[in-house]
Design a protein around this motif. Structure first.
Motif, PDB file in Angstrom:
ATOM      1  N   LEU A 135       0.880  -1.162   0.000  1.00  0.00           N
ATOM      2  CA  LEU A 135       0.000   0.000   0.000  1.00  0.00           C
ATOM      3  C   LEU A 135       0.923   1.218   0.000  1.00  0.00           C
ATOM      4  O   LEU A 135       1.180   1.839   1.030  1.00  0.00           O
ATOM      5  CB  LEU A 135      -0.923  -0.002   1.217  1.00  0.00           C
ATOM      6  CG  LEU A 135      -2.150  -0.922   1.175  1.00  0.00           C
ATOM      7  CD1 LEU A 135      -1.748  -2.390   1.156  1.00  0.00           C
ATOM      8  CD2 LEU A 135      -3.062  -0.658   2.384  1.00  0.00           C
ATOM      9  N   SER A 136       1.454   1.535  -1.183  1.00  0.00           N
ATOM     10  CA  SER A 136       2.562   2.492  -1.283  1.00  0.00           C
ATOM     11  C   SER A 136       2.209   3.880  -0.776  1.00  0.00           C
ATOM     12  O   SER A 136       3.039   4.555  -0.166  1.00  0.00           O
ATOM     13  CB  SER A 136       3.051   2.572  -2.733  1.00  0.00           C
ATOM     14  OG  SER A 136       3.563   1.322  -3.157  1.00  0.00           O
ATOM     15  N   GLU A 137       0.981   4.320  -1.032  1.00  0.00           N
ATOM     16  CA  GLU A 137       0.591   5.662  -0.591  1.00  0.00           C
ATOM     17  C   GLU A 137       0.648   5.789   0.924  1.00  0.00           C
ATOM     18  O   GLU A 137       0.873   6.882   1.452  1.00  0.00           O
ATOM     19  CB  GLU A 137      -0.823   5.988  -1.087  1.00  0.00           C
ATOM     20  CG  GLU A 137      -0.926   6.158  -2.586  1.00  0.00           C
ATOM     21  CD  GLU A 137      -2.362   6.410  -3.018  1.00  0.00           C
ATOM     22  OE1 GLU A 137      -2.916   7.451  -2.613  1.00  0.00           O
ATOM     23  OE2 GLU A 137      -2.924   5.565  -3.739  1.00  0.00           O
ATOM     24  N   ASP A 138       0.462   4.682   1.621  1.00  0.00           N
ATOM     25  CA  ASP A 138       0.480   4.697   3.083  1.00  0.00           C
ATOM     26  C   ASP A 138       1.783   4.149   3.655  1.00  0.00           C
ATOM     27  O   ASP A 138       1.938   4.076   4.878  1.00  0.00           O
ATOM     28  CB  ASP A 138      -0.689   3.859   3.624  1.00  0.00           C
ATOM     29  CG  ASP A 138      -2.032   4.427   3.247  1.00  0.00           C
ATOM     30  OD1 ASP A 138      -2.420   5.448   3.840  1.00  0.00           O
ATOM     31  OD2 ASP A 138      -2.690   3.861   2.356  1.00  0.00           O
ATOM     32  N   GLU A 139       2.705   3.777   2.780  1.00  0.00           N
ATOM     33  CA  GLU A 139       3.955   3.133   3.213  1.00  0.00           C
ATOM     34  C   GLU A 139       3.625   1.978   4.168  1.00  0.00           C
ATOM     35  O   GLU A 139       4.174   1.856   5.262  1.00  0.00           O
ATOM     36  CB  GLU A 139       4.903   4.144   3.863  1.00  0.00           C
ATOM     37  CG  GLU A 139       5.411   5.180   2.871  1.00  0.00           C
ATOM     38  CD  GLU A 139       6.388   6.154   3.488  1.00  0.00           C
ATOM     39  OE1 GLU A 139       7.291   5.707   4.220  1.00  0.00           O
ATOM     40  OE2 GLU A 139       6.232   7.365   3.237  1.00  0.00           O
ATOM     41  N   ALA A 140       2.713   1.142   3.704  1.00  0.00           N
ATOM     42  CA  ALA A 140       2.215   0.020   4.498  1.00  0.00           C
ATOM     43  C   ALA A 140       2.264  -1.263   3.682  1.00  0.00           C
ATOM     44  O   ALA A 140       2.444  -1.241   2.462  1.00  0.00           O
ATOM     45  CB  ALA A 140       0.783   0.300   4.963  1.00  0.00           C
ATOM     46  N   ILE A 141       2.124  -2.371   4.378  1.00  0.00           N
ATOM     47  CA  ILE A 141       2.114  -3.690   3.751  1.00  0.00           C
ATOM     48  C   ILE A 141       1.006  -4.525   4.385  1.00  0.00           C
ATOM     49  O   ILE A 141       0.796  -4.463   5.601  1.00  0.00           O
ATOM     50  CB  ILE A 141       3.471  -4.407   3.948  1.00  0.00           C
ATOM     51  CG1 ILE A 141       4.586  -3.665   3.204  1.00  0.00           C
ATOM     52  CG2 ILE A 141       3.400  -5.862   3.471  1.00  0.00           C
ATOM     53  CD1 ILE A 141       5.979  -4.173   3.516  1.00  0.00           C
ATOM     54  N   ILE A 142       0.287  -5.266   3.554  1.00  0.00           N
ATOM     55  CA  ILE A 142      -0.627  -6.293   4.054  1.00  0.00           C
ATOM     56  C   ILE A 142      -0.016  -7.643   3.694  1.00  0.00           C
ATOM     57  O   ILE A 142       0.370  -7.875   2.551  1.00  0.00           O
ATOM     58  CB  ILE A 142      -2.035  -6.168   3.434  1.00  0.00           C
ATOM     59  CG1 ILE A 142      -2.730  -4.895   3.933  1.00  0.00           C
ATOM     60  CG2 ILE A 142      -2.892  -7.397   3.768  1.00  0.00           C
ATOM     61  CD1 ILE A 142      -4.064  -4.617   3.247  1.00  0.00           C
ATOM     62  N   ASN A 143       0.114  -8.499   4.698  1.00  0.00           N
ATOM     63  CA  ASN A 143       0.614  -9.846   4.397  1.00  0.00           C
ATOM     64  C   ASN A 143      -0.270 -10.897   5.040  1.00  0.00           C
ATOM     65  O   ASN A 143      -0.855 -10.674   6.095  1.00  0.00           O
ATOM     66  CB  ASN A 143       2.073  -9.989   4.864  1.00  0.00           C
ATOM     67  CG  ASN A 143       2.196 -10.579   6.249  1.00  0.00           C
ATOM     68  OD1 ASN A 143       2.093 -11.801   6.448  1.00  0.00           O
ATOM     69  ND2 ASN A 143       2.381  -9.709   7.256  1.00  0.00           N
ATOM     70  N   ARG A 144      -0.336 -12.030   4.388  1.00  0.00           N
ATOM     71  CA  ARG A 144      -1.001 -13.198   4.954  1.00  0.00           C
ATOM     72  C   ARG A 144      -0.152 -14.439   4.658  1.00  0.00           C
ATOM     73  O   ARG A 144      -0.629 -15.446   4.154  1.00  0.00           O
ATOM     74  CB  ARG A 144      -2.439 -13.343   4.418  1.00  0.00           C
ATOM     75  CG  ARG A 144      -2.600 -13.312   2.911  1.00  0.00           C
ATOM     76  CD  ARG A 144      -4.029 -13.700   2.514  1.00  0.00           C
ATOM     77  NE  ARG A 144      -4.224 -13.705   1.081  1.00  0.00           N
ATOM     78  CZ  ARG A 144      -4.740 -12.687   0.397  1.00  0.00           C
ATOM     79  NH1 ARG A 144      -5.087 -11.568   1.011  1.00  0.00           N
ATOM     80  NH2 ARG A 144      -4.883 -12.782  -0.926  1.00  0.00           N
ATOM     81  N   SER A 290      -4.573   4.621   0.507  1.00  0.00           N
ATOM     82  CA  SER A 290      -4.583   3.678  -0.608  1.00  0.00           C
ATOM     83  C   SER A 290      -5.974   3.083  -0.793  1.00  0.00           C
ATOM     84  O   SER A 290      -6.714   2.869   0.171  1.00  0.00           O
ATOM     85  CB  SER A 290      -3.586   2.551  -0.350  1.00  0.00           C
ATOM     86  OG  SER A 290      -2.290   3.058  -0.117  1.00  0.00           O
ATOM     87  N   THR A 291      -6.329   2.830  -2.043  1.00  0.00           N
ATOM     88  CA  THR A 291      -7.598   2.160  -2.344  1.00  0.00           C
ATOM     89  C   THR A 291      -7.360   0.747  -2.857  1.00  0.00           C
ATOM     90  O   THR A 291      -8.173  -0.143  -2.643  1.00  0.00           O
ATOM     91  CB  THR A 291      -8.383   2.958  -3.401  1.00  0.00           C
ATOM     92  OG1 THR A 291      -7.559   3.159  -4.556  1.00  0.00           O
ATOM     93  CG2 THR A 291      -8.802   4.318  -2.849  1.00  0.00           C
ATOM     94  N   GLU A 292      -6.208   0.537  -3.503  1.00  0.00           N
ATOM     95  CA  GLU A 292      -5.877  -0.789  -4.020  1.00  0.00           C
ATOM     96  C   GLU A 292      -5.410  -1.689  -2.876  1.00  0.00           C
ATOM     97  O   GLU A 292      -4.641  -1.270  -2.006  1.00  0.00           O
ATOM     98  CB  GLU A 292      -4.775  -0.683  -5.072  1.00  0.00           C
ATOM     99  CG  GLU A 292      -4.543  -1.970  -5.839  1.00  0.00           C
ATOM    100  CD  GLU A 292      -3.492  -1.810  -6.923  1.00  0.00           C
ATOM    101  OE1 GLU A 292      -3.461  -2.665  -7.818  1.00  0.00           O
ATOM    102  OE2 GLU A 292      -2.712  -0.830  -6.866  1.00  0.00           O
ATOM    103  N   PHE A 293      -5.907  -2.869  -2.850  1.00  0.00           N
ATOM    104  CA  PHE A 293      -5.517  -3.942  -1.923  1.00  0.00           C
ATOM    105  C   PHE A 293      -6.084  -3.801  -0.506  1.00  0.00           C
ATOM    106  O   PHE A 293      -5.868  -4.684   0.322  1.00  0.00           O
ATOM    107  CB  PHE A 293      -3.989  -4.078  -1.818  1.00  0.00           C
ATOM    108  CG  PHE A 293      -3.296  -4.313  -3.119  1.00  0.00           C
ATOM    109  CD1 PHE A 293      -3.706  -5.334  -3.971  1.00  0.00           C
ATOM    110  CD2 PHE A 293      -2.244  -3.502  -3.508  1.00  0.00           C
ATOM    111  CE1 PHE A 293      -3.057  -5.559  -5.180  1.00  0.00           C
ATOM    112  CE2 PHE A 293      -1.600  -3.718  -4.721  1.00  0.00           C
ATOM    113  CZ  PHE A 293      -2.007  -4.737  -5.551  1.00  0.00           C
TER     114      PHE A 293
END
Length: 403
Positions: A135-144, A290-293
């Protein structure tokens, strides 16, 4: 000029340009050039699938292709943690080096704490791909990921290759998990406890990942007492001169009642552990740009987790009366972020997502900024600042009053 000569010149120009670009890139990496990483290398890497880029980063550190950091830790960064004097309080969180392959490389680039894992007793592949999202706009990552692990035996072999004599000013942690299809979670953790106690400075009981079905239920009071009692009993019965240190990693999504329940259990002698890690990834999705993902399932890490984890550190430091050491993790991307967590009650701090976004130079930058924060507030070492926000009653003390 003939056509042949023309194309020969074009080829020579391309050859020289490519060679020059590679030389510049190599020199920039060697010098740990933060601008090169920020403006060139890391933006290019973001065009690569996130799990692939993660694996490439681990391999680069495994084979020590990333040069040793030239940054010399300021004396103010010295930290006493579990009786060991660390040169700095900045660590890499579990989840980056899952198999214990890149430990020496991570130490070389400046981390004072390296935590590997999560490691499960038997090898397992984890959840289906894709399972990591930027989530580049938020400098974040979602992982599973779901505890993708080589298993105890392989990871132990990896760790046994480490030169322990080089770890006098830093520490190694092993984060333990359970197999997805395990019928006895307690036994899974006890296996890890017994196996890794000889190679790790501390062991982590990770029951807070949102990516293994039912795992977080072990944090509930109906399960936690018997679970911890079994593990602590196994630890205490080990016939070793020095018992391994046990830390419990918690979810940031706990309610106030659940936090109180956990502290009440930890206060029982039969469930007494040595420290807490706050926190794991969150299921919350508030305040994202971010809206994607964003609809992808999994744990969210990075900047959106920063205040959530810092608030939980503050809560747990207060509830435990500062008697239980805390590793603070979640959204740390600057020395100021690390300082906030230390003031809230963390003795040391870990990062992961910011490392994925900014690369190795971030380690030195955070240490330099944290050093400045400590000195500006009049602290002579990290330990003197731990929990001072609670002690003074100020949510922002010293340096932060100007922001």
């Amino acid at each position: 000029m003939s056509k042949r000569d023309f194309f020969k010149k074009i080829w020579s120009m391309c050859y020289l340009s490519t060679g020059g670009a590679l030389a510049y890139g190599g020199l920039s990496i060697y010098n740990n050039n933060e601008k090169f990483y920020g403006d060139v290398l890391m933006p290019l890497i973001r065009y690569i699938d996130p799990e692939t880029s993660h694996n490439l980063a681990v391999k680069a550190l495994k084979y020590e292709l990333i040069p040793k950091s030239k940054y010399v830790d300021d004396p103010v960064l010295k930290t006493s943690f579990f009786g060991k004097e660390l040169s700095n309080p900045i660590g890499i969180a579990a989840g980056f080096d899952k198999q214990g392959e890149a430990v020496s490389g991570l130490k070389k680039i400046g981390f004072g704490i390296v935590e590997i894992g999560s490691v499960t007793p038997e090898p397992q592949s984890g959840n289906p791909k894709p399972r990591v999202f930027r989530l580049s706009e938020d400098e974040a990552i979602i992982n599973r990921y779901g505890f993708n692990s080589s298993g105890h035996t392989q990871v132990l072999q990896n760790l046994e290759k480490i030169d322990a004599e080089k770890w006098h000013d830093s520490i190694l942690g092993v984060n333990l998990g359970k197999n997805k299809d395990s019928l006895d979670a307690t036994e899974d953790y006890i296996k890890g406890l017994k196996l890794f106690s000889t190679v790790a400075d501390y062991l982590v009981i990770n029951i807070s990942s949102p990516n293994t079905a039912g795992l977080r239920e072990l944090q509930k009071k109906d399960h936690l007492y018997q679970f911890l009692k079994g593990i602590v009993s196994a630890r205490n019965s080990m016939e070793t001169e020095k018992k391994p240190l046990l830390l419990l990693k918690l979810s940031p999504d706990l309610s106030n009642d659940e936090k109180n329940d956990i502290v009440n259990i930890l206060n029982k002698k039969e469930c007494k552990i040595d420290g807490l890690i706050i926190s794991n990834t969150t299921l919350q999705r508030s305040n994202l740009t971010s809206t994607e993902f964003v609809e992808e399932t999994g744990g969210l890490s990075g900047k959106p987790l920063k205040d959530i984890s810092t608030n939980m550190i503050r809560d747990m430091y207060k509830l435990t009366k500062g008697k239980v050491p805390i590793i603070g993790v979640g959204g740390v991307s600057s020395g100021r972020d690390a300082f906030e967590k230390i003031l809230a009650g963390a003795t040391v701090v870990q990062l992961y997502s910011s490392f994925a976004y900014e690369g190795p130079p971030i380690v030195s930058r955070i240490k330099s900024e944290l050093s400045e924060c400590l000195l500006n507030d009049g602290y002579t070492c990290v330990n003197d600042a731990v929990g001072k926000e609670i002690a003074t009653g100020n949510k922002k003390s010293g340096f932060f009053r100007f922001f």
